[in-house]
Scaffold this active site. Structure first.
Site, PDB file in Angstrom:
ATOM      1  N   CYS A 326       5.065  -3.541   5.447  1.00  0.00           N
ATOM      2  CA  CYS A 326       4.057  -3.528   4.385  1.00  0.00           C
ATOM      3  C   CYS A 326       3.509  -2.117   4.181  1.00  0.00           C
ATOM      4  O   CYS A 326       4.226  -1.228   3.745  1.00  0.00           O
ATOM      5  CB  CYS A 326       2.961  -4.545   4.700  1.00  0.00           C
ATOM      6  SG  CYS A 326       1.996  -5.060   3.266  1.00  0.00           S
ATOM      7  N   HIS A 423       5.764  -9.997   6.311  1.00  0.00           N
ATOM      8  CA  HIS A 423       4.990 -10.198   7.535  1.00  0.00           C
ATOM      9  C   HIS A 423       5.432 -11.489   8.227  1.00  0.00           C
ATOM     10  O   HIS A 423       5.960 -12.396   7.597  1.00  0.00           O
ATOM     11  CB  HIS A 423       3.504 -10.331   7.213  1.00  0.00           C
ATOM     12  CG  HIS A 423       2.830  -9.051   6.858  1.00  0.00           C
ATOM     13  ND1 HIS A 423       2.536  -8.078   7.783  1.00  0.00           N
ATOM     14  CD2 HIS A 423       2.359  -8.595   5.668  1.00  0.00           C
ATOM     15  CE1 HIS A 423       1.917  -7.077   7.182  1.00  0.00           C
ATOM     16  NE2 HIS A 423       1.805  -7.358   5.904  1.00  0.00           N
TER      17      HIS A 423
END
Length: 477
Positions: A326, A423
């Site tokens: 991310c 994630h």
């Protein structure tokens, strides 16, 4: 409602254990936290976000996380300001003084979510935030006694004996509360005792006498707590095994959604180090992880301030692997542009230059749970996306994964530098085993989700043994 006589007294874990204990009794139960402050968020079934602790509590209840379980989530962006997420969606960003003026309108949303859960389940277990002893925050409160009063919820107060002064914690809380709030507290319990609990019998009796509240027991420290997902980055493990695959994660100043690390911490063949500010990346490191961040450009500056950019360059020259997740993925690129000042002051920053991509921050926020396929191994993984910004560039031609045939992430030509917006990917056992095998770590056969489930059962059994669970659950009305 479980409230603490201070912060970090173990409320989240206690609520998870009580939820599992109630579920074992055949009750339908849901967790609820009116207001949470955390950058470690979970993506929900209805496409929003809540605190990671409530996601674990939902698991303890046998439920999929839902935004009603944490209607107000504060995500710190600076030392004085935070993003305000209401029922899973960003409402605004404001400073603490501005937030105090916002709270009255937020109570409406809090009670809406609570009422929906109350109507749908036999029992709702509520977690407070901080401590009701912070009476300077009582006016307009939506997190502790203000909520308990509005929702007419009985309260159990928790003291943490591990940090010392637990008698003063409980008795002192009574001393500063208003009479109405004192009456709302139905009893107390003591958490994190080490050693023989009977040695605290006299102190326990003294608390009952001084506070005039009944006690629900003394809970010894739960040794297996490390097997459950951590809510705070400070709870993540430091280097301890001294052998195996050396994995270093940089503890960014605004680290976010670091649940990616929990399964790695359980792997017997992985030596995971959370590297703190001022520490150099060790020369024997096999994999460096740049985790998610709530402020990518701010944490990019933080990385450079620690000299980690120089360490990373040396690590790559030695043939080491790097995984950016991310915000960490965005940092690995050539450039990060934020023309509209979405994360702070508008501007452009040079990235670490390890992946040939460029990122531009956009107003749109991606919040979705996904099933993806790892390109290098062909294994399937479950994960979620929670980010702003879009990344493009030549290295995107070598994706880290694919989602429904669409390329995701980027990999360098030599395969050593990897970046992804996904994630939670390491929770998937097959992918985790394949990824670690690619770095030379033998398969351990660890079943991560089954380990968490077994640990929640053990937590509930531990609490049943030492606390008056029937008395606590019997307070509900």
């Amino acid at each position: 409602m479980i409230q603490g006589a201070g912060s970090n007294v173990g409320k989240s874990l206690l609520v998870a254990g009580l939820c599992r204990a109630a579920r074992k009794r055949g009750l339908s139960v849901a967790p609820f936290k009116p207001q949470n402050m955390s950058n470690n968020a979970a993506v929900t079934s209805d496409g929003g976000e809540i605190g990671r602790a409530q996601a674990l509590q939902a698991m303890a209840c046998g439920l999929v996380p839902h935004t009603d379980m944490n209607p107000v989530l504060l995500k710190p962006e600076t030392d004085v300001g935070a993003q305000v997420v209401v029922q899973g969606r960003r409402l605004t960003t404001c400073k603490a003084r501005e937030y105090s003026k916002l709270k009255p309108q937020l109570m409406t949303h809090v009670l809406e979510s609570f009422d929906r859960l109350k109507a749908a389940y036999d029992l709702v277990m509520v977690e407070g935030a901080g401590s009701p002893a912070e009476v300077n925050l009582r006016h307009g409160d939506i997190a502790n006694m203000g909520f308990a009063e509005a929702a007419n919820v009985p309260v159990v107060l928790v003291g943490d004996i591990d940090r010392g002064g637990v008698i003063a914690q409980i008795v002192g809380t009574r001393a500063v509360l208003d009479p109405e709030d004192i009456e709302r507290i139905s009893g107390f319990l003591i958490n994190k005792f080490r050693g023989d609990p009977s040695l605290f019998d006299d102190g326990y009796t003294l608390i009952e006498q001084q506070s005039k509240w009944p006690g629900f027991g003394v809970l010894p420290f739960f040794d297996a707590a490390y097997k459950l997902p951590a809510e705070d980055a400070l709870d993540l493990p430091k280097r301890s095994k001294g052998q195996g695959l050396r994995v270093v994660c940089l503890r960014l100043s605004r680290i976010a959604n670091f649940d990616d690390l929990d399964p790695l911490a359980q792997e017997p063949g992985v030596d995971l180090t959370m590297l703190s500010a001022g520490q150099a990346i060790p020369g024997d490191t096999d994999l460096v992880i740049l985790p998610g961040s709530k402020s990518t450009r701010g944490d990019l500056a933080f990385v450079r301030a620690q000299g980690w950019d120089i360490d990373l360059a040396a690590h790559v020259r030695r043939g080491g692997a790097v995984l950016g997740i991310c915000g960490g993925y965005q940092m690995l690129g050539m450039e990060i542009r934020d023309p509209n000042g979405i994360e702070g002051k508008a501007g452009t920053d040079k990235g670490l230059g390890l992946l040939n991509i460029e990122t531009e921050m956009t107003d749109d926020k991606t919040l979705t749970r996904v099933t993806a396929e790892h390109e290098a191994s062909g294994t399937s993984m479950q994960g979620y996306e929670i980010h702003i910004g879009k990344s493009e560039g030549p290295d995107r031609a070598r994706p880290f994964a694919s989602i429904g045939g669409i390329r995701e992430g980027a990999v360098s030509p030599d395969g050593k530098i990897m970046g992804s917006y996904l994630h939670g990917l390491f929770s998937s056992d097959e992918f985790r085993a394949a990824f670690l095998a690619g770095l030379g770590a033998p398969s351990s056969g660890l079943g991560y989700d089954s380990t968490v489930e077994a640990t929640l059962d053990a937590l509930a059994d531990h609490m049943e043994q030492h606390l008056d669970i029937e008395g606590i659950l019997g307070l509900a009305h």
